[in-house]
Motif scaffolding. Structure first.
Motif, PDB file in Angstrom:
ATOM      1  N   PHE A 189      -0.900   5.324  -8.783  1.00 47.05           N
ATOM      2  CA  PHE A 189      -0.010   4.388  -8.078  1.00 47.05           C
ATOM      3  C   PHE A 189       1.426   4.942  -8.169  1.00 47.05           C
ATOM      4  CE2 PHE A 189      -3.861   2.289  -9.036  1.00 47.05           C
ATOM      5  CZ  PHE A 189      -4.101   1.444  -7.971  1.00 47.05           C
ATOM      6  N   PRO A 190       1.675   6.022  -7.413  1.00 43.32           N
ATOM      7  CA  PRO A 190       2.970   6.698  -7.541  1.00 43.32           C
ATOM      8  C   PRO A 190       4.120   5.775  -7.159  1.00 43.32           C
ATOM      9  CG  PRO A 190       1.469   7.918  -6.069  1.00 43.32           C
ATOM     10  CD  PRO A 190       0.831   6.596  -6.358  1.00 43.32           C
ATOM     11  N   ASN A 191       5.254   6.032  -7.776  1.00 42.49           N
ATOM     12  CA  ASN A 191       6.506   5.336  -7.410  1.00 42.49           C
ATOM     13  C   ASN A 191       6.448   3.826  -7.576  1.00 42.49           C
ATOM     14  OD1 ASN A 191       7.334   7.841  -6.786  1.00 42.49           O
ATOM     15  ND2 ASN A 191       7.490   7.568  -4.572  1.00 42.49           N
ATOM     16  N   LEU A 192       5.488   3.378  -8.351  1.00 39.15           N
ATOM     17  CA  LEU A 192       5.350   1.937  -8.628  1.00 39.15           C
ATOM     18  C   LEU A 192       5.603   1.729 -10.122  1.00 39.15           C
ATOM     19  CD1 LEU A 192       4.246  -0.844  -7.410  1.00 39.15           C
ATOM     20  CD2 LEU A 192       2.131  -0.253  -8.596  1.00 39.15           C
ATOM     21  N   PHE A 193       6.459   0.796 -10.436  1.00 35.88           N
ATOM     22  CA  PHE A 193       6.796   0.568 -11.842  1.00 35.88           C
ATOM     23  C   PHE A 193       6.661  -0.912 -12.194  1.00 35.88           C
ATOM     24  CE2 PHE A 193       9.151   4.208 -10.245  1.00 35.88           C
ATOM     25  CZ  PHE A 193       8.582   5.197 -11.036  1.00 35.88           C
ATOM     26  N   LEU A 194       6.294  -1.153 -13.446  1.00 37.41           N
ATOM     27  CA  LEU A 194       6.057  -2.528 -13.907  1.00 37.41           C
ATOM     28  C   LEU A 194       7.089  -2.871 -14.965  1.00 37.41           C
ATOM     29  CD1 LEU A 194       2.251  -1.998 -14.752  1.00 37.41           C
ATOM     30  CD2 LEU A 194       3.214  -2.634 -12.525  1.00 37.41           C
ATOM     31  N   ILE A 195       7.712  -4.009 -14.829  1.00 40.54           N
ATOM     32  CA  ILE A 195       8.587  -4.461 -15.926  1.00 40.54           C
ATOM     33  C   ILE A 195       7.777  -5.416 -16.791  1.00 40.54           C
ATOM     34  CG2 ILE A 195      10.706  -5.681 -16.542  1.00 40.54           C
ATOM     35  CD1 ILE A 195      11.983  -4.625 -14.032  1.00 40.54           C
ATOM     36  N   THR A 196       7.798  -5.155 -18.085  1.00 37.95           N
ATOM     37  CA  THR A 196       6.960  -5.871 -19.067  1.00 37.95           C
ATOM     38  C   THR A 196       5.490  -5.890 -18.637  1.00 37.95           C
ATOM     39  OG1 THR A 196       7.428  -8.090 -18.159  1.00 37.95           O
ATOM     40  CG2 THR A 196       8.855  -7.314 -19.932  1.00 37.95           C
ATOM     41  N   GLY A 197       5.028  -4.739 -18.174  1.00 34.82           N
ATOM     42  CA  GLY A 197       3.634  -4.626 -17.740  1.00 34.82           C
ATOM     43  C   GLY A 197       2.659  -4.656 -18.909  1.00 34.82           C
ATOM     44  N   PRO A 198       1.362  -4.743 -18.590  1.00 35.38           N
ATOM     45  CA  PRO A 198       0.335  -4.743 -19.632  1.00 35.38           C
ATOM     46  C   PRO A 198       0.460  -3.506 -20.529  1.00 35.38           C
ATOM     47  CG  PRO A 198      -0.644  -5.099 -17.456  1.00 35.38           C
ATOM     48  CD  PRO A 198       0.804  -4.805 -17.234  1.00 35.38           C
ATOM     49  N   VAL A 217       8.869   0.934  -5.727  1.00 33.66           N
ATOM     50  CA  VAL A 217       8.670  -0.513  -5.893  1.00 33.66           C
ATOM     51  C   VAL A 217       8.671  -0.841  -7.386  1.00 33.66           C
ATOM     52  CG1 VAL A 217       7.075  -2.450  -5.601  1.00 33.66           C
ATOM     53  CG2 VAL A 217       7.352  -0.799  -3.753  1.00 33.66           C
ATOM     54  N   ILE A 218       9.403  -1.866  -7.731  1.00 34.50           N
ATOM     55  CA  ILE A 218       9.369  -2.366  -9.121  1.00 34.50           C
ATOM     56  C   ILE A 218       8.760  -3.765  -9.105  1.00 34.50           C
ATOM     57  CG2 ILE A 218      10.769  -3.136 -11.072  1.00 34.50           C
ATOM     58  CD1 ILE A 218      12.746  -0.920 -10.480  1.00 34.50           C
ATOM     59  N   MET A 219       7.707  -3.933  -9.891  1.00 34.51           N
ATOM     60  CA  MET A 219       7.064  -5.239 -10.006  1.00 34.51           C
ATOM     61  C   MET A 219       7.762  -6.005 -11.140  1.00 34.51           C
ATOM     62  SD  MET A 219       4.826  -4.644  -7.677  1.00 34.51           S
ATOM     63  CE  MET A 219       3.882  -6.167  -7.710  1.00 34.51           C
ATOM     64  N   ALA A 220       8.534  -7.012 -10.741  1.00 36.15           N
ATOM     65  CA  ALA A 220       9.239  -7.839 -11.730  1.00 36.15           C
ATOM     66  C   ALA A 220       8.625  -9.234 -11.634  1.00 36.15           C
ATOM     67  CB  ALA A 220      10.725  -7.848 -11.423  1.00 36.15           C
ATOM     68  N   THR A 221       7.300  -9.265 -11.684  1.00 40.84           N
ATOM     69  CA  THR A 221       6.553 -10.465 -11.326  1.00 40.84           C
ATOM     70  C   THR A 221       6.272 -11.400 -12.509  1.00 40.84           C
ATOM     71  OG1 THR A 221       4.695  -8.921 -11.338  1.00 40.84           O
ATOM     72  CG2 THR A 221       5.434  -9.654  -9.209  1.00 40.84           C
ATOM     73  N   GLY A 222       6.689 -10.979 -13.705  1.00 44.46           N
ATOM     74  CA  GLY A 222       6.586 -11.902 -14.836  1.00 44.46           C
ATOM     75  C   GLY A 222       5.238 -11.870 -15.538  1.00 44.46           C
ATOM     76  N   GLY A 277       2.805   1.010 -20.412  1.00 44.83           N
ATOM     77  CA  GLY A 277       3.156  -0.337 -19.949  1.00 44.83           C
ATOM     78  C   GLY A 277       4.074  -0.390 -18.750  1.00 44.83           C
ATOM     79  N   ILE A 278       4.405   0.784 -18.159  1.00 44.90           N
ATOM     80  CA  ILE A 278       5.456   0.780 -17.148  1.00 44.90           C
ATOM     81  C   ILE A 278       5.033   1.420 -15.837  1.00 44.90           C
ATOM     82  CG2 ILE A 278       6.640   2.971 -17.748  1.00 44.90           C
ATOM     83  CD1 ILE A 278       9.240   1.105 -17.859  1.00 44.90           C
ATOM     84  N   ALA A 315       0.847  -1.198   0.000  1.00 45.57           N
ATOM     85  CA  ALA A 315       0.000   0.000   0.000  1.00 45.57           C
ATOM     86  C   ALA A 315       0.875   1.238   0.000  1.00 45.57           C
ATOM     87  CB  ALA A 315      -0.907  -0.017   1.227  1.00 45.57           C
ATOM     88  N   TYR A 316       0.381   2.273  -0.662  1.00 52.23           N
ATOM     89  CA  TYR A 316       1.138   3.523  -0.737  1.00 52.23           C
ATOM     90  C   TYR A 316       0.699   4.453   0.381  1.00 52.23           C
ATOM     91  CZ  TYR A 316       3.448   7.597  -2.704  1.00 52.23           C
ATOM     92  OH  TYR A 316       4.267   8.684  -2.887  1.00 52.23           O
ATOM     93  N   ASP A 317       1.656   4.935   1.133  1.00 52.35           N
ATOM     94  CA  ASP A 317       1.376   5.858   2.228  1.00 52.35           C
ATOM     95  C   ASP A 317       1.584   7.272   1.679  1.00 52.35           C
ATOM     96  OD1 ASP A 317       1.672   7.604   4.371  1.00 52.35           O
ATOM     97  OD2 ASP A 317       2.569   6.065   5.671  1.00 52.35           O
ATOM     98  N   GLU A 318       0.485   7.987   1.518  1.00 49.21           N
ATOM     99  CA  GLU A 318       0.550   9.297   0.864  1.00 49.21           C
ATOM    100  C   GLU A 318       1.208  10.363   1.729  1.00 49.21           C
ATOM    101  OE1 GLU A 318      -3.042  10.494  -1.395  1.00 49.21           O
ATOM    102  OE2 GLU A 318      -3.728   8.473  -0.916  1.00 49.21           O
TER     103      GLU A 318
END
Ligand code: NA7
Length: 555
Positions: free
Chosen positions: A426-435, A144-149, A420-421, A121-124
């Motif tokens: 959802f600040p400061n959250l990044f997706l690798i190979t995201g939708p 946070v980087i989501m490298a979840t595949g 896609g990233i 969760a993001y604490d604003e």
């Protein structure tokens, strides 16, 4: 006196960056984050690196991208020193490569294994993410980087009567150690890439194999072979140029295409070109041989008819060949499979194709598989039923952004991202190979590297400018979703029925989940963010003035 290493993450509850997943994306992201001096920890559910290649251990698992290219390019010495054995690497070979990378770059000390993330969760107020793992441990980090595949969350699958079945139920995504199917009667459910590989591998070992098929796939022989040392030397000598070229193409690969529309090529020449592609063993060539294969029905049929003719040539029984021939969706809208002799297994008296469209599956009994017309006595059932692709691993974590909004709510009508990233809200959250990034339409390692490099530049900028918050703008996200949807709608992809659109998972909202514009064009969209000072993002610096916060927006 002891020196304190500022990057020591043994006391790792309060960090600059948390990366989730230690597959190829997470490992590279960790290495690059360390290079920036960020205190970083990777949280990984498994007990080792490798991601999908760690979990998936079914017999016959082989990559469908050539090993020269299904590998990292970010370190010249790494790509020079690693020796691939086969043209297409097996799971074991790819997992040993992942382990080698982890050791070579001393990554393990930054990874917490056996640590599945359940919520974040993001604490604003603090402008930080709190990430909670399955053991209840809370870690916080600015980023946070989501490298979840993208193919890491298996589709939920429970067959009717499964609990009563006296034999083994084997899931390809969690294949247990020590399974021996020799001399057994086995049913394989699913004829995507996984089912095709497993069936081909076990067909000559089992007493009887039943291939349970609902939708036939297009499959081409991969012509796998040990690599020729002279070719390897040539590739290695030219690696930088080859990798740079890959970044400019549609799929992150270098595949020969004609550059012509199908109708502009005389029929005999079309056939000769397709024969050449068949002999080559790189299945993705069929997607790009002609410019309009995925754009025009007539052009699409030329490839589909050619591949159907191959099935008729390879399968002795015409009825079986007919059943194995794909229909009901355009070629290329379901990922092409690459096999080691799949069609030939149906010429064995010990292999039976069961067409579940004609005789649907009812479920399992104590001794076997029941369809609407027959009972098949088997010792084991293999479930090769696929993934909740691209979004599944993300939706299994409760992700709560600004104003208490859940990612699952934000995506209730289909996944939405900014290029896609990142995701608005959802600040400061990044997706690798995201939708809505090219991901599964490309050599995914090339896509991973593109994302990690881009994120490294962004995080370096954040550090230099002391940015506290980086957030995708809602209007930029909306524009990207529209652009991605429009491109997909200009192709035949929207008529597909596979995991590309979420159609394989009941109740999943439909959207083509990867960007069809290609890796090269997508790279230019990403580069525009960097060179134009991130127009798709709000970059905020928060200055503490007494107890109050005052915001400075860069954009
Ligand atoms: P896929 O390509 O999604 O294939 C799954 C297969 O399982 C497919 O043939 C499905 O038939 C079948 N399936 C799924 N659920 C059922 C049920 N309930 N009943 C009967 N048959 C079912 O997954 P893979 O793991 O093979 O490959 C995924 C990617 O991994 C692949 O493209 C490579 O990139 C690597 P359906 O099509 O739903 O009729």
């Amino acid at each position: 006196m002891t020196t304190i290493d500022p990057l020591d993450t043994r006391e790792d509850l309060d960090l600059d960056l948390i990366i989730i997943g230690a597959g190829f994306a997470g490992m590279m992201a960790l290495h690059h984050a360390r290079g920036l001096g960020l205190r970083t920890v990777v949280l990984e559910a498994g007990d080792d690196v490798g991601g999908t290649w760690y979990w998936n251990r079914y017999p016959g698992l082989t990559c469908d991208i050539e090993s020269y290219f299904y590998s990292y390019s970010f370190d010249e010495q790494l790509q020079q020193e690693w020796e691939w054995r086969d043209r297409y690497a097996t799971q074991e070979e790819i997992l040993s490569y992942a382990r080698h990378v982890a050791d070579r770059f001393a990554l393990r000390s930054g990874i917490r294994f056996g640590t599945r993330v359940v919520s974040q969760a993001y604490d604003e107020t603090a402008l930080r993410w709190s990430v909670i793992d399955e053991h209840g441990v809370v870690r916080t980090a600015r980023f946070v980087i989501m490298a979840t595949g993208v193919l890491s969350a298996p589709k939920e699958m429970r067959l009717e009567g499964e609990a009563t079945f006296g034999g083994q139920v084997l899931r390809t995504t969690h294949w247990p150690d020590g399974v021996d199917l020799t001399g057994k009667k086995v049913a394989v459910l699913g004829t995507g890439s996984t089912g095709i590989q497993v069936s081909t591998e076990i067909a000559d070992k089992v007493e009887h194999l039943y291939v349970l098929q609902r939708t036939p796939s297009f499959s081409v022989p991969n012509h796998n072979r040990p690599l020729d040392p002279a070719q390897t030397a040539e590739v290695k000598a030219n690696y930088p140029a080859l990798r740079a070229h890959c970044r400019t193409t549609l799929d992150g690969l270098i595949l020969p295409g004609t550059g012509r529309n199908t109708a502009d090529v005389p029929v005999e020449e079309q056939l000769a070109i397709l024969e050449d592609a068949w002999a080559d063993g790189r299945g993705f060539r069929f997607d790009v041989t002609f410019e309009d294969t995925l754009l025009d029905d007539g052009a699409n049929r030329v490839v589909a008819d050619f591949l159907a003719s191959k099935i008729r040539q390879l399968v002795d029984d015409p009825e079986t060949a007919r059943r194995l021939t794909p229909s009901g969706y355009p070629f290329g809208t379901r990922r092409i499979c690459m096999d080691a002799g799949y069609y030939a297994i149906f010429n064995r008296p010990t292999t039976t194709l069961v067409d579940l469209r004609e005789t649907p599956l009812v479920g399992l009994t104590a001794t076997g598989v029941q369809t609407t017309t027959e009972h098949l006595e088997v010792d084991a059932v293999v479930l090769a039923t696929g993934y909740d692709a691209v979004t599944g691993a993300l939706s299994r974590i409760e992700i709560v952004g600004r104003d208490g909004r859940r990612l699952s709510d934000h995506w209730a009508e289909g996944a939405r991202t900014m290029k896609g990233i990142a995701v608005a809200g959802f600040p400061n959250l990044f997706l690798i190979t995201g939708p809505l990034s090219p991901s599964v339409f490309t050599n995914v390692i090339a896509s991973i590297e593109q994302h990690v490099e881009w994120l490294t530049t962004l995080l370096e900028h954040a550090k230099a400018e002391q940015l506290d918050e980086i957030e995708a703008l809602p209007e930029a996200e909306e524009a990207w979703v529209r652009h991605s949807d429009e491109l997909a709608a200009s192709t035949l992809h929207t008529r597909g029925t596979s995991w590309f659109s979420g159609a394989n998972v009941e109740g999943k909202p439909r959207r083509i989940l990867a960007y069809v514009g290609g890796l090269g064009a997508y790279g230019e969209h990403l580069a525009a963010e960097t060179t134009q000072d991130y127009p798709g993002f709000a970059l905020r610096r928060v200055q503490t003035v007494g107890a109050a916060h005052s915001d400075t927006e860069e954009n």
